[in-house]
Design an enzyme around this catalytic site. Sequence first.
Site, mmCIF file in Angstrom:
data_model
loop_
_atom_site.group_PDB
_atom_site.id
_atom_site.type_symbol
_atom_site.label_atom_id
_atom_site.label_comp_id
_atom_site.label_asym_id
_atom_site.label_seq_id
_atom_site.Cartn_x
_atom_site.Cartn_y
_atom_site.Cartn_z
ATOM 1 N N HIS A 1 40.672 -25.845 34.952
ATOM 2 C CA HIS A 1 41.050 -27.220 35.317
ATOM 3 C C HIS A 1 40.656 -28.116 34.146
ATOM 4 C CE1 HIS A 1 40.610 -31.051 37.539
ATOM 5 N NE2 HIS A 1 41.362 -30.515 38.470
ATOM 6 N N CYS B 1 46.415 -30.329 37.065
ATOM 7 C CA CYS B 1 45.352 -30.534 36.068
ATOM 8 C C CYS B 1 45.068 -29.253 35.295
ATOM 9 C CB CYS B 1 44.070 -31.063 36.715
ATOM 10 S SG CYS B 1 44.264 -32.655 37.483
ATOM 11 N N LYS C 1 36.538 -31.124 48.782
ATOM 12 C CA LYS C 1 37.455 -29.985 49.013
ATOM 13 C C LYS C 1 36.881 -29.026 50.044
ATOM 14 C CE LYS C 1 38.780 -30.093 44.161
ATOM 15 N NZ LYS C 1 40.016 -30.855 44.167
ATOM 16 N N GLN D 1 36.717 -24.793 43.737
ATOM 17 C CA GLN D 1 37.626 -24.156 44.702
ATOM 18 C C GLN D 1 36.990 -22.952 45.371
ATOM 19 O OE1 GLN D 1 40.562 -25.390 45.596
ATOM 20 N NE2 GLN D 1 40.783 -26.971 44.027
ATOM 21 N N ASP E 1 32.492 -23.322 37.405
ATOM 22 C CA ASP E 1 33.149 -24.403 38.142
ATOM 23 C C ASP E 1 33.528 -23.846 39.517
ATOM 24 O OD1 ASP E 1 34.976 -26.065 39.350
ATOM 25 O OD2 ASP E 1 36.260 -26.307 37.581
HETATM 26 N N1 PMP Z 1 37.604 -28.025 39.065
HETATM 27 C C1 PMP Z 1 38.574 -27.543 39.844
HETATM 28 C C2 PMP Z 1 38.890 -26.090 39.805
HETATM 29 C C3 PMP Z 1 39.256 -28.390 40.719
HETATM 30 O O1 PMP Z 1 40.233 -27.898 41.492
HETATM 31 C C4 PMP Z 1 38.920 -29.762 40.741
HETATM 32 C C5 PMP Z 1 39.637 -30.733 41.658
HETATM 33 N N2 PMP Z 1 41.024 -30.670 41.583
HETATM 34 C C6 PMP Z 1 37.884 -30.210 39.921
HETATM 35 C C7 PMP Z 1 37.256 -29.314 39.097
HETATM 36 C C8 PMP Z 1 37.444 -31.637 39.952
HETATM 37 O O2 PMP Z 1 36.683 -31.894 41.091
HETATM 38 P P1 PMP Z 1 36.310 -33.388 41.567
HETATM 39 O O3 PMP Z 1 37.511 -33.896 42.295
HETATM 40 O O4 PMP Z 1 35.161 -33.184 42.514
HETATM 41 O O5 PMP Z 1 35.910 -34.162 40.384
#
Ligand code: PMP
Length: 438
Positions: A137, A396, A240, A217, A214
């Site tokens: 991401h 993203c 999430k 998910q 990270d």
């Molecule tokens: N990493 C991953 C794999 C994500 O899916 C996301 C959210 N789309 C993020 C980081 C960012 O998370 P946050 O919305 O808590 O900043």
Amino acid sequence: MNVIGQINESFFAESGFDVNQIRAEFPILSTQVNGKPLVYLDNGASSQKPVAVIEAMDAYWRETNANVHRGVHYLSQKATREFDASREKVRAFLGAKHSHEIIFTAGCTASINLVAESWGRSNLKAGDEILISTMEHHSNIVPWQLIAQRVGATVLPIPISDAGEIDLDAYRGMLSERTKMVAIIHVSNSLGTINPVKEIIQMAHAAGAKVLVDGAQAGPHIRINVQDLNADFYTLSCHKMYAPTGIGVLYGKETLLNEMPPYQGGGDMIHTVSFEKTTYAPLPYKFEAGTPNIAGVIGLGSTIDYLAALGSRFENREVADISEALDAAFRTLEAREKELTDYGMQVLGDIDGVRLTGTAPNKVGILAFTLDCAHPHDVGTVLDNIGIAVRTGHHCCMPLMKRLGVPATTRASLAMYNTHEEIDELVVGIKKVKELFG
Ligand code: PMP
């Protein structure tokens, strides 16, 4: 333990899992969209919240609201107790050794930026390498690019296969004494792949590098144990995983966090302040400058309570220990999701003109695809007309889209309340798109 891949049919029949009961606990799911019942398949972007969490937030504002860690008065003490209790619940959720290894942030993005900036500033120098994967991401790419540009380090992407799995041989070949950090996504938000992070961490440590995982998910889908993984840093995106927005978690090993300089300065993160010399508070406060998101933290605590209560329900017995209860909850939720994901992959893959992206066998409920006759944005718009919420775009993950050779995909992402019938609705919707654009 992650049970995906080991499902056995009788397991379900015996468990107390009842999707209708769970659905009834998420009030927003009874929304009508364009005269149709909402089919919410955008959980990868943000999940819905159970009534237990909504009520805990409501009770916080009505009965508890005050600033934490400062006041001697009743409300401040009550807010502080509930705030601190949440930290302990997150410790159990992540299997961390100490609750002071849990830092509350604004989100996963904030957690990664904290590590990239604070750890990076004191540990990276010109010529060093940071390895990330092609499926990251942007949150786990750009913070590393920013610090790398400042210190003269390099960010290198580990290649992935067409199915969406990290190429471990290529990774092994990229590790060297120059590698200082491996920043890796646990579960891909675009593909659903569950990466073998334990092995990735072992390999990184053998090369002398640290690892940030990270877990944005992973949190909602699989049981995590940071000690078992031996992760140096682990991040969560709480909105999430059925908790409120604006709250995230950074786990870091005590020794590493202690060595790192503060990220932001302000109230709460200091021990003493003078114009001559300022000293800093111990962990976790050193990294929590300013008034935190108190309601969000307490809401997160109630989410973990909800998940733990599901563990007791699924086991048909009272499981008092929170870690054990979370083990039980995820045993069932993972098995359920595995079954639903397999079903979704099969019925979507059977539609002529659908190309599935993310076909790794070890994956969570991310059903992403392209359709040969229509752009994802058109797919998303037609689906919205019949009440189905999906995400379309690059998610993203622009470098991943480039690797896949597509500008964008359509992504249906599952949560514990989704059903086979909703996936059938999605199939009907895609067939409608084909009629319109085919
Ligand atoms: N990493 C991953 C794999 C994500 O899916 C996301 C959210 N789309 C993020 C980081 C960012 O998370 P946050 O919305 O808590 O900043």
